[in-house]
Design a protein around this motif. Structure first.
Motif, short mmCIF file in Angstrom:
data_model
loop_
_atom_site.label_atom_id
_atom_site.label_comp_id
_atom_site.label_asym_id
_atom_site.label_seq_id
_atom_site.Cartn_x
_atom_site.Cartn_y
_atom_site.Cartn_z
N GLY A 90 27.34 6.04 103.58
CA GLY A 90 27.15 4.56 103.28
C GLY A 90 27.25 4.41 101.73
O GLY A 90 26.74 5.41 101.10
N ASP A 91 27.66 3.28 101.21
CA ASP A 91 27.71 3.09 99.92
C ASP A 91 26.46 2.38 99.28
O ASP A 91 26.52 2.18 98.49
N ASP A 92 25.42 2.15 100.28
CA ASP A 92 24.22 1.73 99.79
C ASP A 92 23.26 2.42 100.62
O ASP A 92 22.39 1.98 101.39
N ASP A 93 22.98 3.78 100.36
CA ASP A 93 21.81 4.34 101.08
C ASP A 93 20.96 5.22 100.26
O ASP A 93 21.42 6.09 99.30
N PRO A 94 19.77 4.58 99.96
CA PRO A 94 18.70 5.06 98.95
C PRO A 94 18.22 6.24 99.47
O PRO A 94 17.78 6.85 98.46
N ILE A 95 18.34 6.62 100.57
CA ILE A 95 17.80 8.06 100.96
C ILE A 95 18.65 8.96 100.61
O ILE A 95 18.38 10.21 99.86
N ILE A 96 19.96 9.09 101.01
CA ILE A 96 20.84 10.07 100.48
C ILE A 96 22.07 9.48 99.77
O ILE A 96 22.89 8.95 100.30
N PRO A 97 22.08 9.37 98.44
CA PRO A 97 22.98 8.88 97.49
C PRO A 97 24.39 9.45 97.90
O PRO A 97 24.64 10.28 98.55
N LEU A 98 25.40 8.33 97.83
CA LEU A 98 26.85 8.65 98.10
C LEU A 98 27.29 9.96 97.36
O LEU A 98 28.16 10.62 97.80
N VAL A 99 26.62 10.39 96.19
CA VAL A 99 27.10 11.26 95.33
C VAL A 99 27.35 12.53 96.45
O VAL A 99 27.87 13.53 95.84
N ASN A 100 26.36 12.78 97.10
CA ASN A 100 26.06 13.87 98.15
C ASN A 100 27.35 14.08 98.99
O ASN A 100 27.80 15.25 99.16
N ALA A 101 27.75 13.16 99.42
CA ALA A 101 29.18 13.21 100.34
C ALA A 101 30.38 13.59 99.53
O ALA A 101 31.18 14.19 99.91
N ARG A 102 30.17 12.90 98.15
CA ARG A 102 31.48 13.15 97.28
C ARG A 102 31.55 14.74 97.02
O ARG A 102 32.57 15.20 96.97
N ILE A 103 30.13 15.21 96.86
CA ILE A 103 30.34 16.84 96.45
C ILE A 103 30.50 17.58 97.72
O ILE A 103 31.19 18.63 97.51
N MET A 104 29.99 17.11 98.71
CA MET A 104 30.66 17.98 100.27
C MET A 104 32.03 17.77 100.36
O MET A 104 32.73 18.94 100.80
N HIS A 105 32.58 16.69 99.99
CA HIS A 105 34.04 16.52 100.29
C HIS A 105 34.60 17.31 99.36
O HIS A 105 35.96 18.04 99.58
N ARG A 106 34.23 17.59 98.20
CA ARG A 106 35.02 18.73 97.17
C ARG A 106 34.94 20.01 97.61
O ARG A 106 35.72 20.86 97.32
N LEU A 107 33.89 20.10 98.14
CA LEU A 107 33.64 21.71 98.55
C LEU A 107 34.20 22.22 99.94
O LEU A 107 34.59 23.13 100.12
N ILE A 108 34.05 21.29 100.97
CA ILE A 108 34.61 21.48 101.94
C ILE A 108 36.27 21.32 102.16
O ILE A 108 36.66 20.39 102.15
N PRO A 109 36.85 22.64 102.54
CA PRO A 109 38.27 22.51 102.58
C PRO A 109 38.81 21.54 103.80
O PRO A 109 38.56 21.47 104.80
N HIS A 110 39.95 20.64 103.02
CA HIS A 110 40.44 19.66 104.00
C HIS A 110 39.69 18.78 104.85
O HIS A 110 39.93 18.35 105.72
N SER A 111 38.63 18.47 104.05
CA SER A 111 37.61 17.35 104.70
C SER A 111 38.04 16.13 104.59
O SER A 111 38.92 16.00 103.64
N GLN A 112 37.58 15.28 105.27
CA GLN A 112 37.82 13.50 105.16
C GLN A 112 36.72 12.98 104.81
O GLN A 112 35.71 13.24 105.45
N LEU A 113 36.61 12.16 103.79
CA LEU A 113 35.66 11.32 103.50
C LEU A 113 35.79 10.01 103.67
O LEU A 113 36.82 9.41 103.31
#
Length: 142
Positions: A90-113
């Motif tokens: 989510g773009d408005d998640d105070p518990i888990i900021p969006l940057v976490n998903a972006r980090i995962m996307h960069r690290l997981i090969p061929h992932s979709q965000l």
């Protein structure tokens, strides 16, 4: 994990929002973001739909969940993942900021965000908006 705002994390230290529907409604917007900002009753209802009054299990489980977040990271293993991976955030998640998903996307090969509009509870609160994304992803893997 890049943590959420300290004020939000402090509110999570207590399971009070799971036991007290009034409290859950009062803090819903600040804690969960997204649709809970406009409709705190939605978050309150989601949190209390599965609450079992008087049961010690949920409190103990909650404690274990918080404890596990103190010392665990999956970062070293993410590049090793091979299965198709859909990351929803989510773009408005105070518990888990969006940057976490972006980090995962960069690290997981061929992932979709997929970044959806909303907060921490949106997957449950507005499933009808996110289900087509999941169905399309699963359909593309068949």
């Amino acid at each position: 994990m890049v943590p959420g705002h300290p004020r939000v994390l402090l509110r999570m230290l207590t399971p009070r929002r799971h036991r007290d529907p009034g409290h859950a409604g009062r803090i819903a917007g600040e804690l969960y973001g997204g649709s809970a900002r406009e409709d705190p009753a939605l978050a309150r209802d989601l949190l209390h739909a599965t609450t079992r009054v008087g049961s010690p299990g949920p409190a103990r489980d909650y404690f274990y969940q918080l404890l596990s977040s103190l010392g665990w990271t999956s970062l070293p293993w993410l590049p090793k993942l091979r299965p198709p991976t859909l990351i929803l955030a989510g773009d408005d998640d105070p518990i888990i900021p969006l940057v976490n998903a972006r980090i995962m996307h960069r690290l997981i090969p061929h992932s979709q965000l997929h970044v959806y509009q909303g907060g921490h509870l949106e997957l449950a609160a507005r499933a009808e908006h996110i289900a087509p994304v999941v169905e399309a992803f699963l359909g593309s893997q068949a």
